[in-house]
Design a protein around this motif. Structure first.
Motif, mmCIF file in Angstrom:
data_model
loop_
_atom_site.group_PDB
_atom_site.id
_atom_site.type_symbol
_atom_site.label_atom_id
_atom_site.label_comp_id
_atom_site.label_asym_id
_atom_site.label_seq_id
_atom_site.Cartn_x
_atom_site.Cartn_y
_atom_site.Cartn_z
ATOM 1 N N LEU A 16 -7.824 -3.938 6.853
ATOM 2 C CA LEU A 16 -7.379 -3.340 5.565
ATOM 3 C C LEU A 16 -6.029 -3.671 5.076
ATOM 4 O O LEU A 16 -5.530 -4.210 4.107
ATOM 5 C CB LEU A 16 -7.303 -1.890 5.491
ATOM 6 N N THR A 67 -0.662 -4.046 -3.914
ATOM 7 C CA THR A 67 -0.827 -2.786 -3.077
ATOM 8 C C THR A 67 0.010 -1.865 -3.338
ATOM 9 O O THR A 67 1.425 -1.959 -3.386
ATOM 10 C CB THR A 67 -1.085 -3.357 -1.582
ATOM 11 N N TYR A 84 -0.008 4.261 -1.978
ATOM 12 C CA TYR A 84 -0.856 5.125 -1.304
ATOM 13 C C TYR A 84 -2.050 4.415 -0.510
ATOM 14 O O TYR A 84 -2.532 4.646 0.541
ATOM 15 C CB TYR A 84 -1.752 5.773 -2.543
ATOM 16 N N GLN A 85 -2.276 3.065 -1.040
ATOM 17 C CA GLN A 85 -3.053 2.259 -0.028
ATOM 18 C C GLN A 85 -2.517 1.959 1.203
ATOM 19 O O GLN A 85 -3.069 1.966 2.308
ATOM 20 C CB GLN A 85 -3.528 1.000 -0.905
ATOM 21 N N TYR A 121 -4.062 2.958 4.862
ATOM 22 C CA TYR A 121 -4.471 1.924 5.809
ATOM 23 C C TYR A 121 -3.812 1.849 7.055
ATOM 24 O O TYR A 121 -4.362 1.858 8.178
ATOM 25 C CB TYR A 121 -4.036 0.513 5.328
#
Length: 488
Positions: A352, A360, A363-364, A368
């Motif tokens: 990821l 990106t 929060y991602q 990850y």
């Protein structure tokens, strides 16, 4: 929680022992994160920007060497005495660092401090392995390992507060009261368990050749991070010298009466597989620790403070995973399926992270890195438990220290490797613009991490599993006439 140890120590005694071990471990665990925050002020005060990494480098080198040497010496002189010596060394050298008047002095004092640090990050796990039955060990090791997560979360904040309030020297002086508290707790609570039948012979040949071999290898790997400053011929010379010293080290260990790293350990497949897996797990963890904050600041434009807060969830997930993994092993008595799960989860995390780009979201990035933290946290306990269960108490000191040693080696080797990947990618993508070049560089680092995670997963299936006993104390093999001597 079951507080009964294989030495039938009382509940309050075990609580005191664990408190002392955790405080001692906390002193060393805080060192990395606090120093990272204070170093800019150190450079402003002592000058020497070109030596920025050397206080970290020398500390890592000496602590890695100390892990193996003092793990073995604790077999001879007892865990309690070596552990207390480690705390005293760390505290005294912390004061020396605090009074440093030049970068050269600080580098030397940090190298001496690393000796104490190496003792402190390995001996507590040896003590836990020695006083608890196999299945109980995982539970208490999970509690110990949680100290690292706590240090990762609070260290940068504490370092910033101390540095701003009293100056950078305060980050060293704060170790004094904490170290005194740790010594008091350990003196009061911990019996000095020593192995009977161990010859009081120091393997000087092994210590000297091991130190020279690892030091030259460490310097060679470090120098590769700046090929413009350090010519290839110097690096090649260091590697050749390191190879010669390793050959002499192996020769010395074959002849030693009490080898600091007995070669027979590698004949045990559980030890060999766990050593490799510890090496890989450490490299994978640091891919996230170093490059997630860099991505947050360099690509997403976050401030250093916000990037630090972003890493809190990764640190907390690492801590919780360590504790929960220990509880699972304690209940089931098995570890192999958790090793497989660890590399699957870690692999998902780096896959990821390898997909990150300029769009990106924070929060991602948090999600990850948290996944990577869960996998990395699981690795703190498993391999210590596996190797301790595969050997008698006669070897518990050196095998436990060895797992920490191979974790450190993973960091030593792959941090420069990741740096090389990044610098090489930046050079060949310079025409794409700074942000896009940085994105591709970090993506390539996590692509390399995917390879490491896949290798770890394949090797995990080779790990043999010996079910952990929940109620039978670990004893020595009677054929060797070995015993444990409890010294009040």
């Amino acid at each position: 929680m079951n507080y009964e140890s294989q030495y039938n120590l009382a509940k309050d005694k075990i609580i005191m022992i664990m408190a002392g071990l955790m405080v001692g471990l906390l002193v060393a665990a805080f060192d990395y994160s606090i120093m990272a925050t204070a170093m800019p002020k150190v450079i402003n005060s002592l000058q020497g920007m070109e030596y920025y990494v050397w206080p970290f480098t020398f500390y890592m080198l000496t602590s890695t060497i100390a892990i193996i040497i003092f793990g073995k010496l604790s077999d001879i002189y007892g865990r309690k005495h070596v552990l207390i010596a480690g705390i005293i060394i760390f505290v005294v050298t912390s004061v020396m660092c605090g009074f440093a008047t030049s970068m050269l002095e600080l580098i030397i004092f940090r190298g001496l401090q690393g000796i104490g640090g190496g003792i402190l990050i390995s001996l507590p796990f040896i003590v836990v392995g020695e006083i608890f039955a196999p299945r109980e060990r995982a539970k208490y090791m999970g509690i110990l390992a949680s100290v690292f997560g706590l240090a990762d979360v609070l260290g940068p904040i504490l370092g910033g507060v101390i540095t701003d309030a009293v100056g950078w020297r305060g980050v060293f002086f704060v170790n004094v009261p904490v170290g005194i508290a740790a010594v008091a707790l350990i003196l009061y609570s911990l019996p000095n368990f020593k192995l009977g039948g161990v010859k009081k012979v120091i393997d000087y040949g092994g210590i000297i050749t091991f130190t020279l071999a690892l030091s030259s290898l460490f310097l060679a790997v470090t120098f590769t991070g700046d090929l413009n400053k350090y010519p290839l011929v110097e690096i090649a010379g260091l590697l050749v010298f390191s190879g010669i010293m390793f050959i002499l080290f192996i020769s010395a260990e074959k002849r030693a009466a009490e080898a600091i790293l007995p070669l027979r350990l590698f004949k045990n497949s559980i030890f060999s597989v766990s050593a490799v897996e510890s090496f890989l797990a450490s490299a994978l963890m640091f891919s996230g620790v170093i490059y997630v904050p860099l991505f947050a600041q360099g690509v997403l434009g976050m401030s250093a403070t916000n990037a630090g807060f972003l890493m809190i969830l990764m640190s907390l997930s690492l801590t919780m995973a360590s504790i929960i993994t220990g509880q699972i092993i304690s209940v089931t008595g098995k570890y192999k399926h958790l090793v497989i799960a660890e590399f699957v989860i870690t692999g998902i995390g780096v896959v990821l992270l390898a997909t990150m780009n300029a769009s990106t979201s924070p929060y991602q990035l948090v999600a990850y890195s948290t996944i990577l933290g869960i996998g990395s946290g699981m690795a703190y306990n498993i391999f210590n438990v596996a190797v301790q269960n595969a050997f008698t108490l006669r070897d518990i000191g050196i095998i436990t220290a060895s797992m920490r040693f191979f974790r450190n080696i993973g960091t030593i080797i792959f941090v420069p490797v990741f740096g090389f990947i990044m610098n090489f990618t930046l050079e060949i993508t310079v025409t794409l613009g700074k942000t896009q070049a940085l994105v591709l560089s970090i993506q390539n680092i996590f692509l390399a991490a995917i390879v490491l995670a896949f290798a770890g997963l394949i090797i995990a299936f080779l790990l043999k599993e010996i079910p952990l006993s929940g109620d039978t104390p670990v004893t020595q093999e009677e054929v060797h006439g070995e015993c444990i001597e409890k010294v009040k």
